[in-house]
Design an enzyme around this catalytic site. Structure first.
Site, PDB file in Angstrom:
ATOM      1  N   VAL A 176      -6.667   9.459  -1.774  1.00  0.00           N
ATOM      2  CA  VAL A 176      -7.942   9.619  -1.067  1.00  0.00           C
ATOM      3  C   VAL A 176      -8.007  10.999  -0.423  1.00  0.00           C
ATOM      4  O   VAL A 176      -9.032  11.688  -0.484  1.00  0.00           O
ATOM      5  CB  VAL A 176      -8.118   8.490  -0.027  1.00  0.00           C
ATOM      6  CG1 VAL A 176      -9.344   8.744   0.845  1.00  0.00           C
ATOM      7  CG2 VAL A 176      -8.240   7.153  -0.745  1.00  0.00           C
ATOM      8  N   TYR A 177      -6.906  11.416   0.193  1.00  0.00           N
ATOM      9  CA  TYR A 177      -6.855  12.743   0.820  1.00  0.00           C
ATOM     10  C   TYR A 177      -7.152  13.830  -0.218  1.00  0.00           C
ATOM     11  O   TYR A 177      -7.999  14.709   0.004  1.00  0.00           O
ATOM     12  CB  TYR A 177      -5.459  12.930   1.429  1.00  0.00           C
ATOM     13  CG  TYR A 177      -5.195  14.302   2.011  1.00  0.00           C
ATOM     14  CD1 TYR A 177      -5.784  14.704   3.213  1.00  0.00           C
ATOM     15  CD2 TYR A 177      -4.318  15.186   1.376  1.00  0.00           C
ATOM     16  CE1 TYR A 177      -5.514  15.958   3.752  1.00  0.00           C
ATOM     17  CE2 TYR A 177      -4.039  16.428   1.912  1.00  0.00           C
ATOM     18  CZ  TYR A 177      -4.636  16.813   3.101  1.00  0.00           C
ATOM     19  OH  TYR A 177      -4.364  18.058   3.630  1.00  0.00           O
ATOM     20  N   ALA A 178      -6.467  13.768  -1.361  1.00  0.00           N
ATOM     21  CA  ALA A 178      -6.684  14.775  -2.411  1.00  0.00           C
ATOM     22  C   ALA A 178      -8.118  14.730  -2.924  1.00  0.00           C
ATOM     23  O   ALA A 178      -8.707  15.771  -3.227  1.00  0.00           O
ATOM     24  CB  ALA A 178      -5.706  14.552  -3.566  1.00  0.00           C
ATOM     25  N   ALA A 179      -8.685  13.520  -2.987  1.00  0.00           N
ATOM     26  CA  ALA A 179     -10.069  13.387  -3.484  1.00  0.00           C
ATOM     27  C   ALA A 179     -11.041  14.110  -2.560  1.00  0.00           C
ATOM     28  O   ALA A 179     -11.973  14.786  -3.021  1.00  0.00           O
ATOM     29  CB  ALA A 179     -10.447  11.915  -3.604  1.00  0.00           C
ATOM     30  N   THR A 180     -10.822  14.002  -1.239  1.00  0.00           N
ATOM     31  CA  THR A 180     -11.739  14.698  -0.310  1.00  0.00           C
ATOM     32  C   THR A 180     -11.627  16.204  -0.496  1.00  0.00           C
ATOM     33  O   THR A 180     -12.616  16.926  -0.429  1.00  0.00           O
ATOM     34  CB  THR A 180     -11.457  14.359   1.165  1.00  0.00           C
ATOM     35  OG1 THR A 180     -10.145  14.814   1.557  1.00  0.00           O
ATOM     36  CG2 THR A 180     -11.575  12.863   1.426  1.00  0.00           C
TER      37      THR A 180
END
Ligand code: NDP
Length: 246
Positions: A153-157
């Site tokens: 999720v962090y990388a997606a943001t």
């Protein structure tokens, strides 16, 4: 009182970590700095005093970047105090790791709200109000390259922030405003160190051929370059600053 003639930089999430190092560096470079923070007023005030004591100019501005109205008020405050904004460093961010299958709605929503919507809120305001010749410097992460488990999720943001960076650099054609992103690798701040064993920290530090963690000043150097005269020809790029990890 003498009028401030220096350019004005807003640094989000500047009460500690990379943002604090960036604020201090930009103040040394001659920028008047707006030190944004979410909750840690004492650290933000202490940094402002330190900058003023060294001969620089700084103002603190509380604003949760996830709140569009608060971000607008922060730009209002900068314009009222200093007449305009020339640099936005979109540094505020959070990171909590979990496999995608184990990520609850609250963690997903919070990470999106601060990292993605927060960056968007400030980019939008800068796009409307920043003076011609300005610089927008967003924050991504080298995890967008390494794609390690638990960072989904962090990388997606951050991947979304990279996409907006490229697109906005084209949208601002004609105003001499550059839009770039810095993508640090593992850097010695609370965000990275908290909750990791010394062994894991050592392992991640050694992934880079330069075999150490980044320091906040390593990243501040890159932001200083992009915000300054020498970085003026860099536009629409993502600069990975990670000692060669990826
Ligand atoms: P820290 O956790 O050390 O500091 C985070 C800063 O962001 C604090 O000043 C905090 O303010 C502020 N902040 C958090 N939430 C908000 C919010 N909603 N509104 C405004 N400010 C907020 O993080 P780092 O310095 O390590 O990270 C800075 C940036 O660099 C982030 O975008 C991160 O994703 C990115 N990055 C970091 C890496 C690392 O290894 N450290 C690697 C790759 C990218 P307060 O204290 O007041 O809450």
């Amino acid at each position: 009182m003498t009028a401030h003639t220096s350019k004005v930089a807003i640094v989000t999430g500047a009460s500690r970590g990379i943002g604090a190092a960036v604020a201090e560096r930009l103040a040394r470079d001659g920028f008047t700095v707006v030190i944004n923070y979410a909750g840690d007023a004492a650290s933000a005030e202490a940094l402002a005093h330190k900058i003023e004591a060294a001969g620089g100019h700084a103002l603190t501005a509380q604003a949760d970047v996830a709140d569009p109205a608060a971000v607008r008020r922060m730009f209002d405050a900068a314009e009222t105090a200093f007449g305009g904004v020339d640099v936005l460093v979109n540094n505020a961010g959070i990171m909590q790791l979990a496999p995608v299958a184990d990520t609850d709605d609250d963690l997903f929503d919070r990470t999106i709200a601060i990292n993605l919507k927060g960056s968007f809120n400030a980019m939008r305001e800068a796009g409307k109000r920043m003076r011609d010749g300005g610089r927008i410097i967003n924050f991504s992460t080298s995890i967008v390259g390494t794609l390690l488990p638990t960072y989904g999720v962090y990388a997606a943001t951050k991947a979304a922030v990279e996409a907006m960076t490229h697109i906005m650099s084209k949208e601002l054609r004609g105003r001499s405003i550059t839009v770039n992103a810095v993508a640090p690798g593992p850097t010695a701040t609370d965000l990275f160190l908290k909750g990791k064993t010394p062994e894991l920290i050592d392992h991640l530090a050694k992934m880079a051929p330069l075999e150490r963690l980044g320091l906040p000043d390593d990243i501040a150097n890159v932001v200083s370059f992009l915000a300054g005269t020498d970085g003026g020809w860099i536009n629409g790029q993502v600069l990975r600053a990670n000692g060669g990890m990826v």
